[in-house]
Write a protein that holds these residues in place. Structure first.
Motif, short mmCIF file in Angstrom:
data_model
loop_
_atom_site.label_atom_id
_atom_site.label_comp_id
_atom_site.label_asym_id
_atom_site.label_seq_id
_atom_site.Cartn_x
_atom_site.Cartn_y
_atom_site.Cartn_z
N VAL A 109 0.83 -1.21 0.00
CA VAL A 109 0.00 0.00 0.00
C VAL A 109 0.86 1.26 0.00
O VAL A 109 0.62 2.19 -0.76
CB VAL A 109 -0.97 0.01 1.21
CG1 VAL A 109 -1.69 1.33 1.32
CG2 VAL A 109 -1.96 -1.14 1.09
N GLN A 110 1.89 1.31 0.84
CA GLN A 110 2.74 2.49 0.91
C GLN A 110 3.45 2.75 -0.42
O GLN A 110 3.58 3.89 -0.84
CB GLN A 110 3.77 2.36 2.04
CG GLN A 110 3.20 2.61 3.42
CD GLN A 110 2.49 3.95 3.51
OE1 GLN A 110 1.27 3.99 3.55
NE2 GLN A 110 3.24 5.03 3.54
N ALA A 111 3.90 1.69 -1.08
CA ALA A 111 4.57 1.86 -2.37
C ALA A 111 3.58 2.38 -3.41
O ALA A 111 3.90 3.27 -4.21
CB ALA A 111 5.19 0.54 -2.83
N GLY A 112 2.36 1.86 -3.40
CA GLY A 112 1.33 2.33 -4.32
C GLY A 112 0.97 3.78 -4.06
O GLY A 112 0.82 4.57 -5.00
N ARG A 113 0.85 4.12 -2.79
CA ARG A 113 0.53 5.51 -2.43
C ARG A 113 1.67 6.44 -2.87
O ARG A 113 1.43 7.52 -3.42
CB ARG A 113 0.30 5.61 -0.93
CG ARG A 113 -0.07 7.02 -0.50
CD ARG A 113 -0.54 7.09 0.92
NE ARG A 113 -1.89 6.54 0.95
CZ ARG A 113 -2.38 5.79 1.93
NH1 ARG A 113 -1.65 5.52 2.97
NH2 ARG A 113 -3.61 5.33 1.88
N ALA A 114 2.92 6.00 -2.65
CA ALA A 114 4.07 6.82 -3.03
C ALA A 114 4.10 7.01 -4.56
O ALA A 114 4.38 8.11 -5.05
CB ALA A 114 5.37 6.19 -2.55
N MET A 115 3.79 5.94 -5.31
CA MET A 115 3.75 6.07 -6.77
C MET A 115 2.65 7.03 -7.19
O MET A 115 2.85 7.88 -8.07
CB MET A 115 3.54 4.69 -7.42
CG MET A 115 4.76 3.80 -7.37
SD MET A 115 4.65 2.27 -8.33
CE MET A 115 3.02 1.68 -8.06
N ALA A 116 1.48 6.92 -6.57
CA ALA A 116 0.36 7.80 -6.92
C ALA A 116 0.70 9.25 -6.60
O ALA A 116 0.45 10.16 -7.41
CB ALA A 116 -0.90 7.37 -6.19
N GLU A 117 1.27 9.50 -5.42
CA GLU A 117 1.62 10.87 -5.04
C GLU A 117 2.69 11.43 -5.96
O GLU A 117 2.65 12.60 -6.35
CB GLU A 117 2.08 10.91 -3.58
CG GLU A 117 0.93 10.70 -2.60
CD GLU A 117 1.38 10.58 -1.15
OE1 GLU A 117 2.60 10.55 -0.89
OE2 GLU A 117 0.50 10.50 -0.28
N GLY A 118 3.65 10.60 -6.33
CA GLY A 118 4.69 11.04 -7.27
C GLY A 118 4.11 11.37 -8.64
O GLY A 118 4.49 12.36 -9.26
N SER A 119 3.17 10.55 -9.08
CA SER A 119 2.53 10.82 -10.37
C SER A 119 1.73 12.11 -10.34
O SER A 119 1.75 12.90 -11.29
CB SER A 119 1.59 9.65 -10.75
OG SER A 119 2.34 8.49 -10.96
N VAL A 120 1.02 12.35 -9.25
CA VAL A 120 0.25 13.60 -9.12
C VAL A 120 1.20 14.79 -9.11
O VAL A 120 0.96 15.82 -9.75
CB VAL A 120 -0.65 13.58 -7.87
CG1 VAL A 120 -1.25 14.95 -7.61
CG2 VAL A 120 -1.75 12.53 -8.02
N ALA A 121 2.31 14.67 -8.40
CA ALA A 121 3.28 15.77 -8.33
C ALA A 121 3.86 16.05 -9.73
O ALA A 121 3.99 17.22 -10.12
CB ALA A 121 4.41 15.43 -7.36
N ARG A 122 4.17 15.00 -10.50
CA ARG A 122 4.68 15.21 -11.86
C ARG A 122 3.61 15.84 -12.75
O ARG A 122 3.91 16.71 -13.56
CB ARG A 122 5.19 13.89 -12.44
CG ARG A 122 6.54 13.46 -11.87
CD ARG A 122 7.15 12.29 -12.63
NE ARG A 122 6.33 11.10 -12.66
CZ ARG A 122 6.20 10.23 -11.66
NH1 ARG A 122 6.86 10.42 -10.54
NH2 ARG A 122 5.43 9.17 -11.78
N ALA A 123 2.38 15.41 -12.59
CA ALA A 123 1.28 15.99 -13.38
C ALA A 123 1.11 17.47 -13.04
O ALA A 123 0.91 18.31 -13.92
CB ALA A 123 -0.02 15.24 -13.13
N ARG A 124 1.21 17.80 -11.76
CA ARG A 124 1.08 19.20 -11.34
C ARG A 124 2.23 20.04 -11.93
O ARG A 124 2.01 21.14 -12.43
CB ARG A 124 1.08 19.30 -9.82
CG ARG A 124 0.76 20.69 -9.31
CD ARG A 124 0.69 20.75 -7.80
NE ARG A 124 -0.37 19.97 -7.22
CZ ARG A 124 -1.64 20.38 -7.11
NH1 ARG A 124 -1.98 21.55 -7.56
NH2 ARG A 124 -2.54 19.60 -6.55
#
Length: 181
Positions: A13-28
């Motif tokens: 879960v933590q790895a998935g959350r970290a990937m999702a947060e990283g993707s959102v940050a790159r999108a932003r």
């Protein structure tokens, strides 16, 4: 704890959350660059239009000067014709410039409102994606989704009303300018 799917590998879960947060940050970050490029394009358009008007001014000025020089060598009748031509040309040019300036200002105002609305919506979506990435469970995701959809519906309604009111006002102003001699 890990989340699994029969068709996908197990991902903590933590790895998935970290990937999702990283993707959102790159999108932003990508959106910020896009928004900056859009503003630069709008400024370049305005500069180009300003230079076009300057060109029109210089053409009208040189035409007036040429007409003035040609008609100076003729008799009084030619002088009257020159004055009439200059007055008609000045009225035509002033009407053109006035209408073009008002049209460009209206286009800029509408474009600005659309850009602000788009920017607001994209930022709301990115904020929503960040909240989803940080959600603790499916219940929180569902709650966030319902809240976001309600906020987005209100936001879009407000934006459409604002755009309608703006275009209506600009159309009324243009009609008044057309009717006024």
């Amino acid at each position: 704890m890990t989340v699994g799917n029969d068709n996908l590998p197990m991902v903590p879960v933590q790895a998935g959350r970290a990937m999702a947060e990283g993707s959102v940050a790159r999108a932003r970050e990508a959106y910020e660059r896009f928004a900056e490029a859009g503003e630069m394009a709008l400024n370049a358009f305005e500069t180009s239009m300003s230079e076009t008007f300057q060109g029109w001014r210089s053409v009208m000025g040189s035409s007036r000067e040429t007409a003035h020089q040609l008609s100076e060598s003729n008799v009084a009748g030619a002088r009257r014709m020159r004055e009439q031509w200059e007055a008609a040309g000045a009225r035509l040019y002033n009407a053109f410039e006035d209408n073009a300036a008002h049209t460009l200002a209206a286009m800029r105002e509408i474009g600005h409102r659309v850009l602000v609305a788009s920017d607001t919506n994209i930022r709301a979506n990115l904020d929503f994606a960040e909240r989803i990435a940080q959600a603790a469970d499916a219940r929180e995701v569902a709650s966030l989704n319902v809240t976001f959809l309600q906020e987005q519906a209100r936001r879009l309604t407000d934006q459409m009303v604002d755009l309608h009111q703006t275009t209506s006002r600009l159309a009324r102003e243009a009609a008044v300018r057309t009717e006024t001699p």
